[in-house]
Design an enzyme around this catalytic site. Sequence first.
Site, PDB file in Angstrom:
ATOM      1  N   ILE A 274       0.831  -1.211   0.000  1.00 34.27           N
ATOM      2  CA  ILE A 274       0.000   0.000   0.000  1.00 34.27           C
ATOM      3  C   ILE A 274       0.863   1.258   0.000  1.00 34.27           C
ATOM      4  CG2 ILE A 274      -1.712   1.325   1.306  1.00 34.27           C
ATOM      5  CD1 ILE A 274      -2.833  -1.441   2.249  1.00 34.27           C
TER       6      ILE A 274
ATOM      7  N   ASP B  29      11.060   2.761   5.936  1.00 35.50           N
ATOM      8  CA  ASP B  29      10.647   1.361   6.087  1.00 35.50           C
ATOM      9  C   ASP B  29      11.838   0.609   6.640  1.00 35.50           C
ATOM     10  OD1 ASP B  29       9.925  -1.483   5.474  1.00 35.50           O
ATOM     11  OD2 ASP B  29       8.278  -0.558   4.371  1.00 35.50           O
TER      12      ASP B  29
ATOM     13  N   PRO C 201       2.203  -2.614   9.317  1.00 38.06           N
ATOM     14  CA  PRO C 201       1.359  -3.411  10.205  1.00 38.06           C
ATOM     15  C   PRO C 201       1.603  -2.948  11.639  1.00 38.06           C
ATOM     16  CG  PRO C 201       3.239  -4.689   9.422  1.00 38.06           C
ATOM     17  CD  PRO C 201       3.325  -3.364   8.752  1.00 38.06           C
TER      18      PRO C 201
ATOM     19  N   ARG D 153      -3.398   0.841  11.128  1.00 37.47           N
ATOM     20  CA  ARG D 153      -3.965   0.252  12.343  1.00 37.47           C
ATOM     21  C   ARG D 153      -4.074   1.314  13.426  1.00 37.47           C
ATOM     22  NH1 ARG D 153      -5.892  -2.872   9.643  1.00 37.47           N
ATOM     23  NH2 ARG D 153      -5.686  -5.127   9.557  1.00 37.47           N
TER      24      ARG D 153
ATOM     25  N   ASP E  84      -8.904   6.395   9.184  1.00 40.47           N
ATOM     26  CA  ASP E  84      -9.817   5.311   8.789  1.00 40.47           C
ATOM     27  C   ASP E  84      -9.842   4.227   9.869  1.00 40.47           C
ATOM     28  OD1 ASP E  84     -11.583   4.039   6.870  1.00 40.47           O
ATOM     29  OD2 ASP E  84      -9.965   2.585   6.541  1.00 40.47           O
TER      30      ASP E  84
ATOM     31  N   GLU F 242     -11.414  -0.035  18.011  1.00 40.17           N
ATOM     32  CA  GLU F 242     -12.566   0.048  17.101  1.00 40.17           C
ATOM     33  C   GLU F 242     -13.330  -1.277  17.056  1.00 40.17           C
ATOM     34  OE1 GLU F 242     -10.197   0.829  13.519  1.00 40.17           O
ATOM     35  OE2 GLU F 242     -10.694  -1.143  12.780  1.00 40.17           O
TER      36      GLU F 242
ATOM     37  N   HIS G 283     -13.056   2.225   9.064  1.00 41.40           N
ATOM     38  CA  HIS G 283     -12.179   1.156   8.573  1.00 41.40           C
ATOM     39  C   HIS G 283     -12.730   0.569   7.269  1.00 41.40           C
ATOM     40  CE1 HIS G 283      -9.104  -2.101   9.893  1.00 41.40           C
ATOM     41  NE2 HIS G 283      -9.105  -1.954   8.592  1.00 41.40           N
TER      42      HIS G 283
HETATM   43  P1  NAI Z   1       2.740  -4.888   3.539  1.00 42.96           P
HETATM   44  O1  NAI Z   1       3.094  -6.045   4.398  1.00 42.96           O
HETATM   45  O2  NAI Z   1       2.794  -5.012   2.048  1.00 42.96           O
HETATM   46  O3  NAI Z   1       3.696  -3.663   3.923  1.00 42.96           O
HETATM   47  C1  NAI Z   1       4.003  -3.287   5.225  1.00 42.96           C
HETATM   48  C2  NAI Z   1       5.353  -2.602   5.200  1.00 42.96           C
HETATM   49  O4  NAI Z   1       5.597  -2.097   6.510  1.00 42.96           O
HETATM   50  C3  NAI Z   1       6.522  -3.535   4.845  1.00 42.96           C
HETATM   51  O5  NAI Z   1       7.284  -2.957   3.812  1.00 42.96           O
HETATM   52  C4  NAI Z   1       7.306  -3.630   6.158  1.00 42.96           C
HETATM   53  O6  NAI Z   1       8.707  -3.766   5.954  1.00 42.96           O
HETATM   54  C5  NAI Z   1       6.988  -2.315   6.806  1.00 42.96           C
HETATM   55  N1  NAI Z   1       7.143  -2.295   8.249  1.00 42.96           N
HETATM   56  C6  NAI Z   1       6.812  -3.238   9.150  1.00 42.96           C
HETATM   57  N2  NAI Z   1       7.089  -2.826  10.404  1.00 42.96           N
HETATM   58  C7  NAI Z   1       7.612  -1.583  10.263  1.00 42.96           C
HETATM   59  C8  NAI Z   1       8.101  -0.637  11.195  1.00 42.96           C
HETATM   60  N3  NAI Z   1       8.116  -0.886  12.506  1.00 42.96           N
HETATM   61  N4  NAI Z   1       8.565   0.526  10.708  1.00 42.96           N
HETATM   62  C9  NAI Z   1       8.575   0.773   9.374  1.00 42.96           C
HETATM   63  N5  NAI Z   1       8.119  -0.082   8.456  1.00 42.96           N
HETATM   64  C10 NAI Z   1       7.661  -1.249   8.898  1.00 42.96           C
HETATM   65  O7  NAI Z   1       1.319  -4.398   4.054  1.00 42.96           O
HETATM   66  P2  NAI Z   1       0.207  -3.571   3.246  1.00 42.96           P
HETATM   67  O8  NAI Z   1      -0.677  -4.520   2.530  1.00 42.96           O
HETATM   68  O9  NAI Z   1       0.865  -2.470   2.494  1.00 42.96           O
HETATM   69  O10 NAI Z   1      -0.640  -2.967   4.468  1.00 42.96           O
HETATM   70  C11 NAI Z   1      -0.176  -1.855   5.229  1.00 42.96           C
HETATM   71  C12 NAI Z   1      -1.145  -1.564   6.381  1.00 42.96           C
HETATM   72  O11 NAI Z   1      -2.456  -1.284   5.889  1.00 42.96           O
HETATM   73  C13 NAI Z   1      -1.325  -2.732   7.366  1.00 42.96           C
HETATM   74  O12 NAI Z   1      -1.381  -2.188   8.689  1.00 42.96           O
HETATM   75  C14 NAI Z   1      -2.684  -3.264   7.034  1.00 42.96           C
HETATM   76  O13 NAI Z   1      -3.263  -3.899   8.148  1.00 42.96           O
HETATM   77  C15 NAI Z   1      -3.411  -1.984   6.667  1.00 42.96           C
HETATM   78  N6  NAI Z   1      -4.616  -2.204   5.859  1.00 42.96           N
HETATM   79  C16 NAI Z   1      -5.691  -1.369   6.070  1.00 42.96           C
HETATM   80  C17 NAI Z   1      -6.850  -1.511   5.345  1.00 42.96           C
HETATM   81  C18 NAI Z   1      -7.997  -0.555   5.516  1.00 42.96           C
HETATM   82  O14 NAI Z   1      -9.081  -0.821   5.000  1.00 42.96           O
HETATM   83  N7  NAI Z   1      -7.839   0.561   6.197  1.00 42.96           N
HETATM   84  C19 NAI Z   1      -6.995  -2.624   4.384  1.00 42.96           C
HETATM   85  C20 NAI Z   1      -5.783  -3.378   4.153  1.00 42.96           C
HETATM   86  C21 NAI Z   1      -4.647  -3.188   4.905  1.00 42.96           C
END
Ligand code: NAI
Length: 328
Positions: free
Chosen positions: A155, A174, A205, A233, A257, A262, A294
């Site tokens: 994302i 990151d 995450p 989150r 969001d 929540e 959300h």
């Molecule tokens: P992803 O796993 O593709 O990317 C997450 C990135 O965060 C990775 O590059 C990882 O290296 C990095 N990361 C992990 N811990 C970190 C830290 N402490 N500091 C810096 N970077 C760190 O995940 P994706 O699919 O991009 O999702 C990102 C977030 O969006 C997640 O929290 C997910 O739960 C949330 N999400 C929210 C939705 C919504 O409807 N609001 C729907 C889908 C996902």
Amino acid sequence: MMQVTVYSCRDFDEKDLFLEYAKELGIEVVLCADAPDHDNVSLSKGSRCVDVLTTKIDAQLVQAFREQGVEFITTRTIGYDHIDLAAAKECGIRVGNAPYGPHGVADYTVMLILMSIRKMGAILGRTALQDYTLAGLNGRELKDLTVGVIGTGRIGATVVRSLSGFGCRILAYDLYEKEEVRQYASYVPLARIWQEADVITLHTPLTEDNFHLINADTMAQMKDGVVIINTARGALIDSDAFIEAIEEGKIGAAGLDVVENEFGLYYYDHKTDILKNKELALLRSFPNVTVSHHMAFYTRNYVETVVKDSLMSCKCHMEGKENPWEIK
Ligand code: NAI
């Protein structure tokens, strides 16, 4: 006939798609509007696969499915931490998920950024009352701003690419850096994001390390009037400290969001209920804060993808083919 029992099937958007795709794929579906539990587990009798959403599938429920003859559980979500994988493995049930594209959340994030810097919440409030005045509604242009993107996974990287069209300066952080992101953004230490960003958007995450990443200390390092966007989150932000910072004027605007605690609130109609989440009530009350429930993921593309892919995954399992959706 291949049969799949679908739980938590939403009438208003999923049901027709399930019927349509099931027909296409030669699958018979048993549709149940409720989440799976011990009372309705028997609906899975005769189905080798069940299709679920984010409700808890603990060891007992896994066992109960096994007793009905279920071999495969697919979840119409990316995350699968609600399913007891160890218990599933132990009784020989396989598990799959249904990842959907990052664009829905990325678009929504860009929308919240634009809404926040252009004061769209306040504008809509005024037009609803036929108040067509300008005072207090002056906004900022993205090209003049520095945006800090924390987390450049699926994302975050998509947000960076989309933002690149607006001409803003983009800083990224990151744990792991990505070459494609470097095309549009500079990776910097977190401290520089706190100090230099006008807008900060979160895309990691939630882990033990980044719980309350946005807290009193980190906010003290930020620019006055900083805009915070959270589509990741809720617990990445310390809500109490955040509310104080909004009251003090440190936070210029926010688009949220997701919020802490929540769970149990979002996706239900609570119109006549007295709610316990004081933070959410306060956050909703500020004119410079946009709160949504959300739903950044919630697009037509998302619904079509999870319904179709979860059924295709079941079909792969039932036909004994290699299943790209299976969690190994
Ligand atoms: P992803 O796993 O593709 O990317 C997450 C990135 O965060 C990775 O590059 C990882 O290296 C990095 N990361 C992990 N811990 C970190 C830290 N402490 N500091 C810096 N970077 C760190 O995940 P994706 O699919 O991009 O999702 C990102 C977030 O969006 C997640 O929290 C997910 O739960 C949330 N999400 C929210 C939705 C919504 O409807 N609001 C729907 C889908 C996902």
